[in-house]
Motif scaffolding. Sequence first.
Motif, PDB file in Angstrom:
ATOM      1  N   GLU A 296       2.583  -2.186   1.055  1.00 46.01           N
ATOM      2  CA  GLU A 296       1.383  -2.697   0.387  1.00 46.01           C
ATOM      3  C   GLU A 296       1.480  -4.176   0.024  1.00 46.01           C
ATOM      4  N   LYS A 297       2.632  -4.780   0.234  1.00 48.86           N
ATOM      5  CA  LYS A 297       2.836  -6.165  -0.177  1.00 48.86           C
ATOM      6  C   LYS A 297       1.853  -7.132   0.486  1.00 48.86           C
ATOM      7  N   GLN A 298       1.353  -6.751   1.660  1.00 41.90           N
ATOM      8  CA  GLN A 298       0.453  -7.645   2.400  1.00 41.90           C
ATOM      9  C   GLN A 298      -0.896  -7.792   1.685  1.00 41.90           C
ATOM     10  N   ASN A 299      -1.230  -6.899   0.782  1.00 36.82           N
ATOM     11  CA  ASN A 299      -2.507  -6.951   0.083  1.00 36.82           C
ATOM     12  C   ASN A 299      -2.378  -7.571  -1.304  1.00 36.82           C
ATOM     13  N   ARG A 300      -1.432  -8.438  -1.461  1.00 39.93           N
ATOM     14  CA  ARG A 300      -1.220  -9.102  -2.749  1.00 39.93           C
ATOM     15  C   ARG A 300      -2.347 -10.081  -3.031  1.00 39.93           C
ATOM     16  N   VAL A 301      -2.860 -10.064  -4.260  1.00 44.94           N
ATOM     17  CA  VAL A 301      -3.918 -10.981  -4.682  1.00 44.94           C
ATOM     18  C   VAL A 301      -3.339 -12.371  -4.905  1.00 44.94           C
TER      19      VAL A 301
ATOM     20  N   TYR B 185      -2.060  -6.734  -7.587  1.00 43.25           N
ATOM     21  CA  TYR B 185      -2.714  -5.888  -6.611  1.00 43.25           C
ATOM     22  C   TYR B 185      -3.980  -5.265  -7.197  1.00 43.25           C
ATOM     23  N   LEU B 186      -4.886  -4.847  -6.298  1.00 45.16           N
ATOM     24  CA  LEU B 186      -6.145  -4.207  -6.668  1.00 45.16           C
ATOM     25  C   LEU B 186      -6.049  -2.699  -6.501  1.00 45.16           C
ATOM     26  N   ASN B 187      -6.846  -1.965  -7.317  1.00 40.82           N
ATOM     27  CA  ASN B 187      -6.866  -0.525  -7.098  1.00 40.82           C
ATOM     28  C   ASN B 187      -7.858  -0.142  -6.004  1.00 40.82           C
TER      29      ASN B 187
ATOM     30  N   PHE C  26      -3.447  -6.543 -17.274  1.00 38.19           N
ATOM     31  CA  PHE C  26      -3.123  -5.767 -16.090  1.00 38.19           C
ATOM     32  C   PHE C  26      -2.352  -4.496 -16.457  1.00 38.19           C
ATOM     33  N   ALA C  27      -2.634  -3.431 -15.716  1.00 35.27           N
ATOM     34  CA  ALA C  27      -1.859  -2.205 -15.840  1.00 35.27           C
ATOM     35  C   ALA C  27      -0.742  -2.235 -14.806  1.00 35.27           C
ATOM     36  N   LEU C  28       0.331  -1.516 -15.053  1.00 34.15           N
ATOM     37  CA  LEU C  28       1.453  -1.511 -14.127  1.00 34.15           C
ATOM     38  C   LEU C  28       1.432  -0.251 -13.266  1.00 34.15           C
ATOM     39  N   VAL C  29       1.737  -0.425 -11.991  1.00 34.15           N
ATOM     40  CA  VAL C  29       1.854   0.715 -11.084  1.00 34.15           C
ATOM     41  C   VAL C  29       3.055   0.501 -10.171  1.00 34.15           C
ATOM     42  N   LYS C  30       3.465   1.575  -9.541  1.00 35.72           N
ATOM     43  CA  LYS C  30       4.550   1.508  -8.575  1.00 35.72           C
ATOM     44  C   LYS C  30       3.967   1.491  -7.175  1.00 35.72           C
ATOM     45  N   ILE C  31       4.343   0.520  -6.348  1.00 38.72           N
ATOM     46  CA  ILE C  31       3.852   0.458  -4.969  1.00 38.72           C
ATOM     47  C   ILE C  31       5.035   0.290  -4.019  1.00 38.72           C
ATOM     48  N   GLY C  32       4.781   0.587  -2.751  1.00 33.26           N
ATOM     49  CA  GLY C  32       5.819   0.474  -1.746  1.00 33.26           C
ATOM     50  C   GLY C  32       5.778  -0.853  -1.014  1.00 33.26           C
TER      51      GLY C  32
ATOM     52  N   GLY D 239      -8.136  -4.477   1.392  1.00 35.39           N
ATOM     53  CA  GLY D 239      -8.439  -3.313   0.569  1.00 35.39           C
ATOM     54  C   GLY D 239      -7.589  -3.204  -0.674  1.00 35.39           C
ATOM     55  N   GLY D 240      -8.117  -2.394  -1.601  1.00 32.08           N
ATOM     56  CA  GLY D 240      -7.345  -2.055  -2.786  1.00 32.08           C
ATOM     57  C   GLY D 240      -6.403  -0.908  -2.484  1.00 32.08           C
ATOM     58  N   LEU D 241      -5.519  -0.617  -3.417  1.00 29.80           N
ATOM     59  CA  LEU D 241      -4.470   0.368  -3.189  1.00 29.80           C
ATOM     60  C   LEU D 241      -4.534   1.505  -4.191  1.00 29.80           C
ATOM     61  N   SER D 242      -4.045   2.646  -3.786  1.00 32.50           N
ATOM     62  CA  SER D 242      -3.857   3.746  -4.728  1.00 32.50           C
ATOM     63  C   SER D 242      -2.503   3.550  -5.390  1.00 32.50           C
ATOM     64  N   GLY D 243      -2.465   3.761  -6.690  1.00 32.13           N
ATOM     65  CA  GLY D 243      -1.204   3.547  -7.390  1.00 32.13           C
ATOM     66  C   GLY D 243      -1.005   4.560  -8.492  1.00 32.13           C
ATOM     67  N   LYS D 244       0.234   4.811  -8.810  1.00 33.70           N
ATOM     68  CA  LYS D 244       0.579   5.706  -9.902  1.00 33.70           C
ATOM     69  C   LYS D 244       0.938   4.888 -11.137  1.00 33.70           C
ATOM     70  N   SER D 245       0.713   5.480 -12.297  1.00 35.37           N
ATOM     71  CA  SER D 245       0.997   4.783 -13.541  1.00 35.37           C
ATOM     72  C   SER D 245       2.480   4.493 -13.664  1.00 35.37           C
ATOM     73  N   ALA D 246       2.794   3.346 -14.281  1.00 35.72           N
ATOM     74  CA  ALA D 246       4.193   2.985 -14.507  1.00 35.72           C
ATOM     75  C   ALA D 246       4.871   3.979 -15.441  1.00 35.72           C
ATOM     76  N   GLU D 247       4.073   4.740 -16.219  1.00 37.19           N
ATOM     77  CA  GLU D 247       4.656   5.748 -17.098  1.00 37.19           C
ATOM     78  C   GLU D 247       5.330   6.846 -16.276  1.00 37.19           C
ATOM     79  N   ASP D 248       4.852   7.040 -15.025  1.00 34.50           N
ATOM     80  CA  ASP D 248       5.435   8.053 -14.153  1.00 34.50           C
ATOM     81  C   ASP D 248       6.581   7.505 -13.305  1.00 34.50           C
ATOM     82  N   PHE D 249       6.499   6.214 -12.960  1.00 32.05           N
ATOM     83  CA  PHE D 249       7.456   5.663 -12.009  1.00 32.05           C
ATOM     84  C   PHE D 249       8.354   4.567 -12.589  1.00 32.05           C
ATOM     85  N   GLY D 250       8.242   4.317 -13.862  1.00 30.34           N
ATOM     86  CA  GLY D 250       9.063   3.254 -14.431  1.00 30.34           C
ATOM     87  C   GLY D 250       8.439   1.895 -14.195  1.00 30.34           C
ATOM     88  N   GLU D 251       9.267   0.900 -13.926  1.00 33.31           N
ATOM     89  CA  GLU D 251       8.761  -0.459 -13.750  1.00 33.31           C
ATOM     90  C   GLU D 251       7.850  -0.551 -12.532  1.00 33.31           C
TER      91      GLU D 251
END
Length: 423
Positions: free
Chosen positions: A286-291, A322-324, A277-283, A244-256
């Motif tokens: 979620e690493k197991q869903n890496r493309v 990662y996918l959204n 690609f757009a940047l997001v912060k993930i935990g 599956g894809g992931l929910s992510g927040k913009s890097a503008e909110d979370f930094g790198e």
Amino acid sequence: MTDAPTNLMVPTYPRSVQPGIPRLSVAPEGWSTRRFGELLKVVQRPVRMTDDGEYDLVTVKRSRGGIESRGRFRGKDISVKSQFALEGGDFLISKRQIVHGACAVVPDEFAGSIVSNEYSVLRCKPGLDLGFLRYLSHSVYFQQTCFHSSIGVHVEKMIFKLEDWLKFRVNVPPLEEQKRIAAGFEAVDAKLAALREKADGLRQFKIGLMQRLFSQELRFTREDGSNFPDWEERKLGSFGELYGGLSGKSAEDFGEGVPFITYRQVFESARIDVSKFALVKIGPKEKQNRVVFGDVLMTTSSETPSEVGFASVMLDEVEDLYLNSFCFGYRPYDLKALLPEFSKYLFRSPLYRREVIKLAQGSTRFNISRTGFLKIKLLFPHPEEQEKIAGALSALDAKIDAVTDQISLMEAFKKGLLQKTFV
């Protein structure tokens, strides 16, 4: 620099206008500096409409995209009764859309059409060549003068003030040189038109070739001339698995963050462009869903069935990607059994599209389930035939890309020439 009035009330520029105040350079030797009002005259040809009369209405497209028909209407169905007739060779400006580049020369085919008083209609005076004006209207300076002759508190509500615009000055060469300049640009446009026609022809040929290949109307053979085995019908679930894809927040909110593929990127490209690609912060969970290389990336939800299940194939090696949440990834078990280069075409083929659209469910928004996707049955050729199919289509794509690059270079050349000529 022009001494004409400028409107500095609106700081936001539309995409069709390069930001900045219009500044006129010193006229080249032999050229003269004239006001637009000295080169153009305003014309009005009022139309006395009748309820039962039929009239052709036209509109001007943004970004100097030309004139197109709005359709043929009876007078009683036209709400604005102040209409004016057009003639071939008129120069038409939309008072409400000129900030977006809505201006054009009226072709002879639209002579007799009508427009409302929302448009300004102009004709060239004897010292201005119509062809020269056509290309002048594409220049940065011309666009800026139109923008700064418009007033309003919002870019979508600005109104063109013709009387202000006619006061702007412009550099113009003698009439014969104007005609030579216009002829030069017409030659560039002719080359562009030929290249675009060639690119369109190649794309249409590719569509037909894919249809023939995936319907097996056209088959390849081995190097020794022997036939490949018959294509085998198998479920997608037998070739790979989904994640599956992931929910992510913009890097503008979370930094790198990490590279994050969006729904639109998957839909628009058969091959993902890593630079977009757009940047997001993930935990860490979620690493197991890496493309990874060879994954097929799918859109799972859309407002139209035709966009559901659209696929792009990851053909680049990346470390973190990662996918959204509006996408999922299909990972083949064995990249030697389902070649990534073949997947690129299989999942954009009519064969696949027909099956996936059948699964799209919904009313206002359409979705496909993972279970349904994995049950899709397709015919798969032998891996060696997959390689030949991918090779043929890739070679055709290379030709399309080469022509597309030529178009881009020609467009850049024309843009530079416009800037150099009309300053």
